[in-house]
Design a protein around this motif. Structure first.
Motif, short mmCIF file in Angstrom:
data_model
loop_
_atom_site.label_atom_id
_atom_site.label_comp_id
_atom_site.label_asym_id
_atom_site.label_seq_id
_atom_site.Cartn_x
_atom_site.Cartn_y
_atom_site.Cartn_z
N SER A 206 0.84 -1.21 0.00
CA SER A 206 0.00 0.00 0.00
C SER A 206 0.87 1.25 0.00
CB SER A 206 -0.92 0.02 1.22
OG SER A 206 -1.64 -1.18 1.35
N GLU A 207 1.89 1.26 0.84
CA GLU A 207 2.76 2.43 0.92
C GLU A 207 3.59 2.61 -0.34
OE1 GLU A 207 5.87 4.50 4.09
OE2 GLU A 207 4.87 2.61 4.59
N GLU A 208 4.00 1.50 -0.95
CA GLU A 208 4.75 1.58 -2.20
C GLU A 208 3.90 2.24 -3.29
OE1 GLU A 208 8.31 -0.78 -2.90
OE2 GLU A 208 8.05 1.06 -1.77
N ILE A 209 2.64 1.83 -3.39
CA ILE A 209 1.74 2.40 -4.39
C ILE A 209 1.47 3.87 -4.08
CG2 ILE A 209 -0.62 2.31 -5.31
CD1 ILE A 209 -0.50 -0.73 -4.94
N LEU A 210 1.29 4.19 -2.81
CA LEU A 210 1.09 5.58 -2.40
C LEU A 210 2.27 6.45 -2.84
CD1 LEU A 210 -0.07 6.70 1.15
CD2 LEU A 210 1.82 7.83 0.02
N ASN A 211 3.49 5.98 -2.58
CA ASN A 211 4.67 6.75 -2.95
C ASN A 211 4.79 6.92 -4.46
OD1 ASN A 211 5.41 7.04 -0.26
ND2 ASN A 211 6.71 5.23 -0.26
N LEU A 212 4.39 5.90 -5.20
CA LEU A 212 4.45 5.98 -6.65
C LEU A 212 3.43 6.99 -7.18
CD1 LEU A 212 5.78 4.88 -9.20
CD2 LEU A 212 4.10 3.03 -9.21
N LEU A 213 2.22 6.96 -6.65
CA LEU A 213 1.19 7.91 -7.07
C LEU A 213 1.58 9.35 -6.73
CD1 LEU A 213 -2.09 6.02 -6.05
CD2 LEU A 213 -1.12 6.28 -8.34
N ALA A 214 2.31 9.51 -5.64
CA ALA A 214 2.71 10.86 -5.21
C ALA A 214 3.65 11.52 -6.22
CB ALA A 214 3.36 10.80 -3.84
N ARG A 215 4.17 10.76 -7.14
CA ARG A 215 5.07 11.32 -8.16
C ARG A 215 4.31 11.81 -9.39
NH1 ARG A 215 9.00 6.37 -8.75
NH2 ARG A 215 9.52 7.47 -10.70
N ILE A 216 2.99 11.68 -9.37
CA ILE A 216 2.18 12.12 -10.51
C ILE A 216 1.88 13.61 -10.36
CG2 ILE A 216 -0.01 11.85 -11.73
CD1 ILE A 216 -0.10 8.97 -10.70
N PRO A 217 2.29 14.43 -11.31
CA PRO A 217 2.00 15.87 -11.21
C PRO A 217 0.50 16.13 -11.16
CG PRO A 217 3.61 15.40 -12.94
CD PRO A 217 3.05 14.08 -12.52
N LYS A 218 0.12 17.15 -10.43
CA LYS A 218 -1.26 17.61 -10.32
C LYS A 218 -2.16 16.69 -9.51
CE LYS A 218 -0.29 20.99 -13.20
NZ LYS A 218 -0.15 22.38 -12.74
N LEU A 219 -1.61 15.61 -8.95
CA LEU A 219 -2.41 14.69 -8.14
C LEU A 219 -2.03 14.83 -6.67
CD1 LEU A 219 -4.51 12.40 -7.94
CD2 LEU A 219 -2.63 10.77 -8.27
N LYS A 220 -2.98 15.23 -5.86
CA LYS A 220 -2.77 15.33 -4.42
C LYS A 220 -2.94 13.95 -3.81
CE LYS A 220 -4.89 17.40 -0.27
NZ LYS A 220 -6.00 18.27 0.20
N VAL A 221 -1.87 13.44 -3.20
CA VAL A 221 -1.89 12.11 -2.59
C VAL A 221 -1.66 12.28 -1.09
CG1 VAL A 221 -0.87 9.81 -2.58
CG2 VAL A 221 -0.97 11.12 -4.72
N ILE A 222 -2.63 11.87 -0.30
CA ILE A 222 -2.55 12.02 1.15
C ILE A 222 -1.43 11.14 1.71
CG2 ILE A 222 -3.80 11.69 3.32
CD1 ILE A 222 -4.70 14.09 1.68
N GLY A 223 -0.68 11.69 2.67
CA GLY A 223 0.45 10.99 3.25
C GLY A 223 0.05 9.74 4.03
N ARG A 224 1.06 8.91 4.25
CA ARG A 224 0.83 7.62 4.89
C ARG A 224 0.20 7.75 6.28
NH1 ARG A 224 2.22 4.66 8.85
NH2 ARG A 224 2.23 2.38 8.69
N THR A 225 0.70 8.67 7.09
CA THR A 225 0.21 8.79 8.46
C THR A 225 -1.30 8.97 8.50
OG1 THR A 225 2.31 9.75 9.18
CG2 THR A 225 0.40 10.08 10.61
N SER A 226 -1.81 9.85 7.64
CA SER A 226 -3.25 10.12 7.63
C SER A 226 -4.03 8.97 7.00
CB SER A 226 -3.52 11.42 6.87
OG SER A 226 -2.91 12.51 7.51
N SER A 227 -3.54 8.42 5.90
CA SER A 227 -4.24 7.32 5.23
C SER A 227 -4.32 6.09 6.12
CB SER A 227 -3.54 6.97 3.91
OG SER A 227 -3.65 8.02 2.98
N PHE A 228 -3.24 5.79 6.82
CA PHE A 228 -3.20 4.59 7.66
C PHE A 228 -3.90 4.80 9.00
CE2 PHE A 228 -0.69 2.91 4.46
CZ PHE A 228 -0.25 1.63 4.73
N ALA A 229 -4.36 6.01 9.27
CA ALA A 229 -5.12 6.24 10.50
C ALA A 229 -6.43 5.47 10.51
CB ALA A 229 -5.39 7.74 10.67
N PHE A 230 -6.88 5.04 9.33
CA PHE A 230 -8.15 4.31 9.23
C PHE A 230 -7.96 2.80 9.11
CE2 PHE A 230 -8.83 8.61 7.70
CZ PHE A 230 -9.95 8.98 8.41
#
Length: 660
Positions: A206-230
């Protein structure tokens, strides 16, 4: 008519908006380019600060700090020295003057002459072809320049001036350019394997995919701490999306059995709960990196994001066992089990000595654990592992920041902030970079820039305790007290350990006479961690409040309190409680105690946290205190100001720094 301005060896083309030196393109941010153009148009004349602000920013309200940032960028691009300028002279308080000889050329005539010359030579190329060749040549030159920097930075220990050329753009402009068009949060994938021990793999993927998506310009990707809070919470997806401030959610599951992996993922529209995309992947562990690329490509397509090229994960290692250990180490690090993370990463490196990302993460671990080992030893290990990571993969921007933070030399702090500027430019949505850069900008006095980065940090990781600490502190530093106190609500409800950031939060409460809030929070923490007699902090605050006897009271009680702590905690508590002298206004004693620790600029030193606090609480007179400049010089900060430009609250007058 559009002009070209020549000031040897530079040429500025106003129509093409290009600055070149000997034919090589020099990058300037748009506002910095506009400021330079205005100075060239008025070369030899004093131009006032407000005059430039009105001309460049027009009807938009900005502070003088925006102009200062642009001037700093221009000086770096032109390799100009603020103390012995060749191009831009600073007139204290008033403004700036461009002092080099400038020749104004008609750019249309120059272009036409060049095109006619090409035709007369019978080269048979059209003007369009010529221009295309120029563009291709410039791109090739930039690629070669980047390759040279990568080699020179880490193989040959570049000169200080070469490092300065890499300084990055204005934070204000970076955020303007990088605003998001779409948004997503990656929720932790559910472990569907029969073995509960495989949960590390589902979390790690999950974190690997999150980090990969975060490299997409114009796409806001919420950080791990907040996403994993759920994680493990059966919450309504629409509520989660609203809490995180995103329009889409990515969720999924992982079933791992031996070498086989089945991954299911789906993209959800937060507004109505509808499924926008879903897919299942049956792969082997050797194909796990390709799956991450496939998911990222599918998200780009589903959200209709236009990119020049899809981001790819690459293959960080060819050893599946080493990769599994790497994911386990990441889980351990996220749980603050640093020694477990160190052991797992060391084993991964044994299995694959070329695993650059494992070295990078291990370097970070050594940054975190100096309290458990020798500080000097941790610094050495961090520097060595970061250097190995960079040697294996020069594109690892975090490893670059770790290397400069740990490499002991007289310019380590200057090189560190430059490394973070490069990292923030390349990875503007990485919370780890935003946190580090926010801290450094605050520590070194660039407070307006720090606010911009802190705001972006808390937008990307809204449930992160660290993000919600930096945000009110930077607001407080720039005088936005009402906003800072409002933002304190999250921090005051947090039970996070009272390290230096936590203590600064308590400092804001104390300075704003919110004693009961500060006392209640720290007493609660002391009780949770089984400290005896948590009432001592109330007594300490009460005694320190009396301006006639408060300093003497702190002089007597702090050593007594520290002596009662466990030996392993003594230094940490003494360093933290010293800040009370600052919060209650006993500045002479505060700097006396800080300077007694013998701060230096080549090694890690706890005095850095005090320099950071001094900037945050400058309303108390901390930066105007005569000992502040002595402190800053010992820590190598004045050298940063000389090279990068003045902080928000200091100015160089007659060759000497003056702070307020």
């Amino acid at each position: 008519m559009a002009k070209q301005y020549e000031f040897v060896p530079y040429l500025l083309n106003a129509r093409e908006r290009q600055l070149t030196r000997a034919g090589q393109l020099i990058h300037l941010q748009p506002k910095a380019f506009d400021v330079l153009l205005y100075l060239l148009e008025h070369a030899g004349n004093l131009v006032g600060k407000q005059e430039v602000l009105d001309a460049v920013w027009k009807d938009r309200f900005v502070t003088e700090n925006s102009l200062t940032v642009c001037i700093r960028q221009i000086r770096i691009a032109l390799e100009d020295n603020v103390d012995a300028p060749q191009y831009i002279e600073t007139i204290p308080v008033s403004g700036y003057r461009f002092i080099a000889e400038v020749t104004s050329l008609d750019s249309d005539a120059v272009t036409a002459a060049k095109e006619q010359e090409a035709v007369s030579r019978g080269q048979g190329r059209s003007v369009t072809s010529i221009r295309l060749m120029i563009v291709v040549t410039l791109i090739a030159a930039l690629v070669l320049a980047l390759a040279y920097f990568t080699y020179d930075e880490f193989a040959t220990q570049p000169a200080q001036d070469e490092l300065l050329v890499q300084a990055s753009k204005s934070v204000e402009e970076a955020v303007e350019i990088e605003r998001w068009e779409r948004s997503i949060a990656v929720l932790p994938f559910v472990n569907m394997s029969e073995d509960p021990g495989n949960e590390y793999f589902s979390d790690g993927l999950s974190e690997e995919i999150l980090n990969l998506l975060a490299r997409i310009p114009k796409l806001k990707v919420i950080g791990r701490t907040s996403s994993f809070a759920f994680k493990d919470k059966n919450e309504d997806l629409r509520m989660i999306g609203q809490t995180l401030g995103v329009e889409t959610l990515l969720e999924g599951s992982v079933r791992k059995s031996g070498d086989r992996v089945r991954i299911t993922a789906q993209l959800i529209d937060v507004s109505n709960g509808a499924q926008m995309w879903s897919e299942s992947y049956d792969r082997t562990m050797t194909d796990i990196f390709a799956v991450q690329d496939d998911v990222a490509a599918a998200i780009i397509d589903a959200l209709q994001i236009h990119v020049s090229a899809n981001p790819t994960r690459g293959r960080p290692t060819e050893n599946p066992e080493a990769y599994a250990l790497f994911l386990k180490a990441r889980v351990a690090a996220n749980a603050f089990d640093w020694r477990d993370a160190e052991a797992l990463l060391s084993k991964a490196i044994e299995l694959d000595p070329y695993f650059a990302e494992a070295y990078e993460m291990l370097s970070f671990v050594y940054w975190i654990i100096p309290g458990e080992t020798s500080v000097i030893e941790s610094q050495r290990l961090m520097s060595e592992t970061a250097a190995k990571a960079i040697a294996l993969d020069p594109d690892l921007v975090l490893a670059q920041t770790y290397y400069h933070q740990a490499n002991p030399d007289p310019y380590m702090r200057l090189r560190t902030i430059e490394a973070f500027e490069r990292a923030a430019r390349e990875r503007p949505d990485d919370p780890r970079i935003l946190e580090g850069f926010t801290f450094l900008l605050t520590e070194f006095g660039y407070l307006q820039e720090a606010v911009t980065y802190a705001e972006r940090y808390v937008e990307l990781d809204p449930l992160s305790e660290l993000a919600n600490y930096h945000w009110p502190l930077t607001l407080y530093a720039v005088g936005r007290t009402k906003d800072a106190v409002a933002a304190l609500e999250f921090a005051n409800q947090s039970d996070w350990d009272p390290h230096f950031v936590r203590r600064a939060i308590e400092g804001v409460n104390l300075v704003e006479n919110r004693d009961e809030t500060a006392i209640a929070h720290l007493e609660s923490w002391l009780k949770q961690h089984d400290y005896p007699d948590p009432t001592w902090f109330r007594e300490l605050v009460t005694g320190a409040r009396d301006p006639a006897t408060g300093q003497a009271y702190l002089d007597r009680r702090i050593p007594e309190i520290v002596a009662a702590m466990a030996e392993v905690d003594e230094f940490d508590w003494h360093n933290g409680l010293t800040s009370l002298y600052l919060y209650f206004g006993y500045l002479d004693r505060y700097y006396e105690l800080v300077l007694a620790t013998e701060p230096v600029d080549t090694t890690w030193h706890p005095a850095g946290a005090h320099l950071w606090r001094s900037a945050i609480f400058r309303r108390l007179g901390s930066t105007a205190h005569p000992k502040y400049l002595e402190f800053a010089e010992l820590m190598g900060i004045i050298h940063i100001w000389d090279q990068r430009g003045p902080p928000d609250f200091c100015e160089k007058v007659g060759g000497e720094w003056v702070c307020e």
